[in-house]
Design an enzyme around this catalytic site. Structure first.
Site, PDB file in Angstrom:
ATOM      1  CD  GLU B  29      -2.383  -1.581   2.609  1.00 12.36           C
ATOM      2  OE1 GLU B  29      -2.197  -0.827   3.573  1.00 12.36           O
ATOM      3  OE2 GLU B  29      -2.955  -2.682   2.722  1.00 12.36           O
ATOM      4  CG  LEU B  58      -6.200  -0.370   2.831  1.00 11.47           C
ATOM      5  CD1 LEU B  58      -7.018   0.827   3.238  1.00 11.47           C
ATOM      6  CD2 LEU B  58      -6.250  -1.452   3.860  1.00 11.47           C
ATOM      7  CD  GLU B  60      -3.337  -4.595   5.366  1.00  8.23           C
ATOM      8  OE1 GLU B  60      -4.518  -4.996   5.299  1.00  8.23           O
ATOM      9  OE2 GLU B  60      -3.044  -3.397   5.503  1.00  8.23           O
ATOM     10  CD  GLN B  82       0.401   2.347   4.865  1.00  7.68           C
ATOM     11  OE1 GLN B  82      -0.649   2.583   5.466  1.00  7.68           O
ATOM     12  NE2 GLN B  82       0.528   2.548   3.580  1.00  7.68           N
ATOM     13  CG  PHE B  83       2.421   1.339  10.831  1.00  4.74           C
ATOM     14  CD1 PHE B  83       3.389   1.982  11.601  1.00  4.74           C
ATOM     15  CD2 PHE B  83       1.747   2.068   9.863  1.00  4.74           C
ATOM     16  CE1 PHE B  83       3.659   3.336  11.413  1.00  4.74           C
ATOM     17  CE2 PHE B  83       2.014   3.419   9.660  1.00  4.74           C
ATOM     18  CZ  PHE B  83       2.968   4.052  10.441  1.00  4.74           C
ATOM     19  CB  ILE B  87       1.654  -7.896  10.084  1.00  7.03           C
ATOM     20  CG1 ILE B  87       2.542  -8.666   9.112  1.00  7.03           C
ATOM     21  CG2 ILE B  87       1.528  -8.686  11.353  1.00  7.03           C
ATOM     22  CD1 ILE B  87       3.981  -8.835   9.626  1.00  7.03           C
ATOM     23  N   PRO B  89      -4.023  -9.221   9.318  1.00  5.09           N
ATOM     24  CG  PRO B  89      -5.144  -7.415   8.360  1.00  5.09           C
ATOM     25  CD  PRO B  89      -3.963  -7.765   9.224  1.00  5.09           C
ATOM     26  CG  HIS B 129       0.214   3.349  13.858  1.00  6.86           C
ATOM     27  ND1 HIS B 129      -1.133   3.313  14.108  1.00  6.86           N
ATOM     28  CD2 HIS B 129       0.335   3.667  12.543  1.00  6.86           C
ATOM     29  CE1 HIS B 129      -1.792   3.623  12.986  1.00  6.86           C
ATOM     30  NE2 HIS B 129      -0.927   3.825  12.034  1.00  6.86           N
TER      31      HIS B 129
HETATM   32  C1  LIG Z   1      -5.352  -3.031   8.103  1.00  6.63           C
HETATM   33  C2  LIG Z   1      -4.724  -1.709   7.888  1.00  6.63           C
HETATM   34  N1  LIG Z   1      -3.864  -1.559   6.861  1.00  6.63           N
HETATM   35  C3  LIG Z   1      -3.265  -0.372   6.654  1.00  6.63           C
HETATM   36  C4  LIG Z   1      -3.525   0.694   7.457  1.00  6.63           C
HETATM   37  C5  LIG Z   1      -2.854   2.031   7.218  1.00  6.63           C
HETATM   38  N2  LIG Z   1      -3.841   2.972   6.688  1.00  6.63           N
HETATM   39  C6  LIG Z   1      -4.464   3.829   7.511  1.00  6.63           C
HETATM   40  S1  LIG Z   1      -5.628   4.697   6.716  1.00  6.63           S
HETATM   41  C7  LIG Z   1      -5.311   3.952   5.249  1.00  6.63           C
HETATM   42  C8  LIG Z   1      -6.106   4.316   4.042  1.00  6.63           C
HETATM   43  C9  LIG Z   1      -7.568   4.198   4.268  1.00  6.63           C
HETATM   44  O1  LIG Z   1      -8.258   4.673   3.173  1.00  6.63           O
HETATM   45  P1  LIG Z   1      -9.843   4.700   3.141  1.00  6.63           P
HETATM   46  O2  LIG Z   1     -10.377   3.398   3.604  1.00  6.63           O
HETATM   47  O3  LIG Z   1     -10.229   5.145   1.799  1.00  6.63           O
HETATM   48  O4  LIG Z   1     -10.230   5.776   4.241  1.00  6.63           O
HETATM   49  P2  LIG Z   1      -9.853   7.338   4.253  1.00  6.63           P
HETATM   50  O5  LIG Z   1      -8.636   7.443   5.105  1.00  6.63           O
HETATM   51  O6  LIG Z   1      -9.611   7.767   2.855  1.00  6.63           O
HETATM   52  O7  LIG Z   1     -10.999   8.032   4.863  1.00  6.63           O
HETATM   53  C10 LIG Z   1      -4.276   3.028   5.389  1.00  6.63           C
HETATM   54  C11 LIG Z   1      -3.726   2.234   4.301  1.00  6.63           C
HETATM   55  C12 LIG Z   1      -4.415   0.484   8.528  1.00  6.63           C
HETATM   56  N3  LIG Z   1      -4.719   1.469   9.375  1.00  6.63           N
HETATM   57  N4  LIG Z   1      -4.996  -0.719   8.715  1.00  6.63           N
END
Ligand SMILES: Cc1ncc(C[n+]2csc(CCOP(=O)(O)OP(=O)(O)O)c2C)c(N)n1
Ligand SMILES: [Mg+2]
Lengths: 357, 326
Positions: B29, B58, B60, B82-83, B87, B89, B129
């Protein structure tokens, strides 16, 4: 049928200039509810700016802005009944404050303190969920419990467009359909998941159509239009409560802000796209509508901003005046009854504090 | 020679191997256009193209599962999660498949891939995180778990991880991502994956650590030398499989051992090291093995994370206790 073409209608009431495209929903008749919606949006915007400033000065941790998302929360919050339950993600300030979550609690949470999740005015709503889409699963369980107890209640859970790529999302909408659960999945489609645009996220033309694959309702709504969001979510909740008909509400918005204060969207996003999106944002059109149809004056508008400013300032004061946690408080909430192991480690911790302060 | 932070060293290892081996593909991602949320892949998509540095949806579980399929076809996927908190999922794919494919097929299908994730606390990050859950993966047969603690080791160990014929979980201590630069020769040379690194020679006590805690451990060793305690410091680096020989050898000379890690204490990597010392090193030990660790609690949110993290004082206290033991 073409596999990707469902032609789902997008429900709109207010156009970007603030003109009503269709009659106002009955439930919003009169000035009060409309001003409430506007007030929530303004308060969210004012709070958001303040939170970002706090982050910049080091008084708050990483913060995900709500700029451009205000109409969704305003509409969802008003559509929900007190007895419903909210299972939010992290761009739901406008919903949460209508549910009784205090602004200072939101600050306490992003300020790195668990007590911001111990809502003083809200017993059942979940705190925000950081692991993407995981909350969708919890919502189905809450809905199951409501149905099990024959209660006339429903759950709203929210997530972003990116979240709809995850198994947790698909698994949740599927089980909600299979078990006919009283739950509404509100997807804030703000077109970006950090740096990943919707086109790279999915080949589906809409997110709402994902509902059809699992046999539930799917509908789209202009997420910059608080009236439309209110109306669509109200209906979805009625179907959920009364008929145990779950649904996806895809709210079309745009993330006007960086992903969080730790992000720099200019690295991956076109300024032109942002400028265009700004013209569609939710507050401008709502104000124009109030002005033209409900005699909303500049004086009233200014007074509203002053009022929201002072409410936010009070929340910041309360946040800053929050006493520190007790040292070692993090030991206290692991189990209902403290374990021998944790008691021992806690003692060790206090001995250390005594030696070194 | 170039001067790099740990983060830059990670990127340079990528750049080297993407250039050297066309089978290497980076996916995750935000790794492409945005260069990763920590910028570990900054500019790589521009250089190597969007087919080799891939922005994924998005999700995992499918990112790792897809990498397993790619690896089975002879590609060398490097996944960025990403963090570490995100991991989980993908744990089904990692444990039930990546770690077992060689065994299940008696070597017919293998899984040479790297799963990278930043981990650990101390940067005032939001909830989920900051945790250190390396033991989960170290416990799983069939996985290598590697944690660099300096720019040079990040560069050399990541290259080794990419070239390794089996799946490697490569955990990066984000607290020291940008903390100081080190001269590293950009020559594509890998470091050995199955051995500890002795960072400081000493005769009185053996300090064993990995990841970001190496910083506090070295600091403690420096302070201890001022009070006449000469500590040997070992960076485990490859958590699993564990190079116990280097640790046993050190303890055979010092007779005392203090293990430092940020993760919760019970059932952790420190427990494994202590158990092996109790088994094979019992005759060398002059004092009980001590562990200085995070507590068996949820990692506090950032305002209180310092209360949780093992700091220099706690390490020094443990060493003193060990030295006083008769
Ligand atoms: C399982 C997971 N993977 C990665 C992340 C890191 N992360 C936080 S917000 C985000 C993007 C989310 O996008 P969206 O669902 O479109 O929501 P938005 O932030 O645009 O409102 C990511 C990849 C996370 N928090 N949880
Ligand atoms: Mg989004």
């Amino acid at each position: 049928m073409q596999g990707t073409d469902f032609n789902i209608e997008t429900v709109e009431f207010l156009d970007p200039s603030g003109k009503l495209k269709r009659p106002l929903p009955d439930a919003l008749g009169g000035r009060d509810k409309l001003i409430h919606l506007y007030r929530i949006m303004v308060l969210t915007r004012v709070f958001d700016r303040a939170a970002i400033n706090l982050q910049r000065t080091g008084a708050l941790g990483t913060y995900p802005s709500n700029e451009g998302q205000e109409a969704i929360g305003a509409g969802v919050g008003l559509a929900m009944q007190d007895t419903d339950v909210l299972v939010p993600y992290y761009r739901d300030v406008a919903t949460q404050i209508q549910r009784g979550t205090l602004l200072e609690e939101i600050l306490v949470y992003w300020g790195g303190d668990e007590r911001g999740m111990c809502f003083s005015n809200q017993a059942e709503d979940f705190p925000v969920s950081v692991p993407i889409a995981t909350q969708c699963c919890h919502a189905t369980g809450i809905a199951y419990a409501m149905k099990y107890r024959r209660q006339n209640r429903a759950v709203v859970t929210t997530c972003g467009d990116g979240a709809t790529s995850k198994g947790d999302f698909y698994e949740s909408i599927n089980i909600a359909g299979a078990m006919k659960l009283p739950v509404v999945f509100v997807v804030n489609n703000n077109r970006w998941a950090i740096s990943v645009p919707l086109e790279k996220q999915t080949a589906a033309k809409t997110i709402a159509q994902k509902a059809f694959a699992v046999g539930i309702d799917g509908i789209r709504v202009d997420g910059n239009d608080a009236i439309a969001v209110y109306q669509v979510v109200s209906e979805a909740l009625e179907h959920a409560r009364g008929q145990h008909r779950p649904s996806i509400v895809e709210a079309l918005s745009y993330r006007l802000c960086d992903h969080t204060t730790a992000d720099d969207a200019s690295r991956y996003r076109d300024q032109k796209e942002l400028d265009q999106a700004r013209e569609l944002e939710p507050l401008i059109r709502f104000k124009a509508y109030l002005q033209s149809e409900h005699q909303w004056s500049e004086t009233e508008d200014e007074a509203l901003y002053v009022d929201c400013d002072s409410q936010v300032k009070k929340a910041i004061d309360a946040y800053k005046a929050t006493p520190d946690q007790q040292p070692g408080e993090f030991f206290n909430y692991m189990f209902a009854k403290p374990t021998a192991n944790l008691e021992k480690q806690k003692k060790e911790y206090f001995a250390e504090v005594k030696r070194h302060g | 020679m170039a001067e790099w932070t740990l983060l830059e060293a990670v990127k340079q290892a990528f750049a080297w191997e993407l250039g050297a081996d066309e089978n290497v593909v980076v996916l995750g991602e935000d790794v492409g256009v945005n260069g990763g949320v920590f910028r570990a892949t900054d500019g790589l998509q521009e250089t190597f193209g969007a087919e080799r540095v891939v922005d994924t949806p998005l999700a995992e579980s499918v990112i790792v599962g897809m990498a397993i399929g790619m690896a089975a076809q002879g590609l060398k996927p490097i996944v960025e999660l990403q963090f570490m908190g995100f991991i989980y999922p993908a744990v089904d794919q990692i444990i039930n498949h990546a770690a077992r494919l060689r065994n299940r097929t008696r070597g017919r299908i293998t899984c040479p891939m790297v799963i990278r994730a930043p981990f650990g606390g101390g940067i005032h990050a939001p909830e989920h995180h900051s945790e250190s859950t390396e033991a989960l993966f170290a416990h799983m047969p069939g996985l290598r778990v590697v944690i660099p603690s300096s720019p040079a080791r990040a560069y050399g160990l990541l290259l080794a991880a990419i070239r390794d014929p089996d799946p490697v979980v490569f955990l990066e201590p984000k607290r020291v991502y940008r903390l100081g630069k080190q001269e590293v020769e950009d020559n594509g040379a890998a470091l050995p994956l199955d051995s500890c690194f002795v960072l400081r020679d000493g005769i009185d006590v053996t300090l064993v650590s990995w990841g970001a805690s190496i910083k506090e451990t070295l600091e403690a060793a420096g302070k201890l030398s001022q009070i006449g305690v000469d500590a040997e410091v070992i960076d485990v680096a490859t958590i699993s499989p564990l190079d116990i020989e280097t640790i046993l050898d050190s303890v055979s000379r010092t007779g005392r051992c203090v293990i430092v890690h940020e993760a919760a204490r019970s059932f952790g990597v420190g427990a494994e090291i202590a158990a092996q010392l109790a088994g094979e090193g019992i005759t060398s030990l002059l004092a009980p093995v001590k562990r200085v660790t995070g507590f068996d609690t949820v990692m506090p949110l950032y305002r209180y994370e310092d209360q949780y993290m093992p700091g220099v004082n706690r390490i020094i206290d443990a060493v003193k206790e060990s030295m006083e033991y008769r």
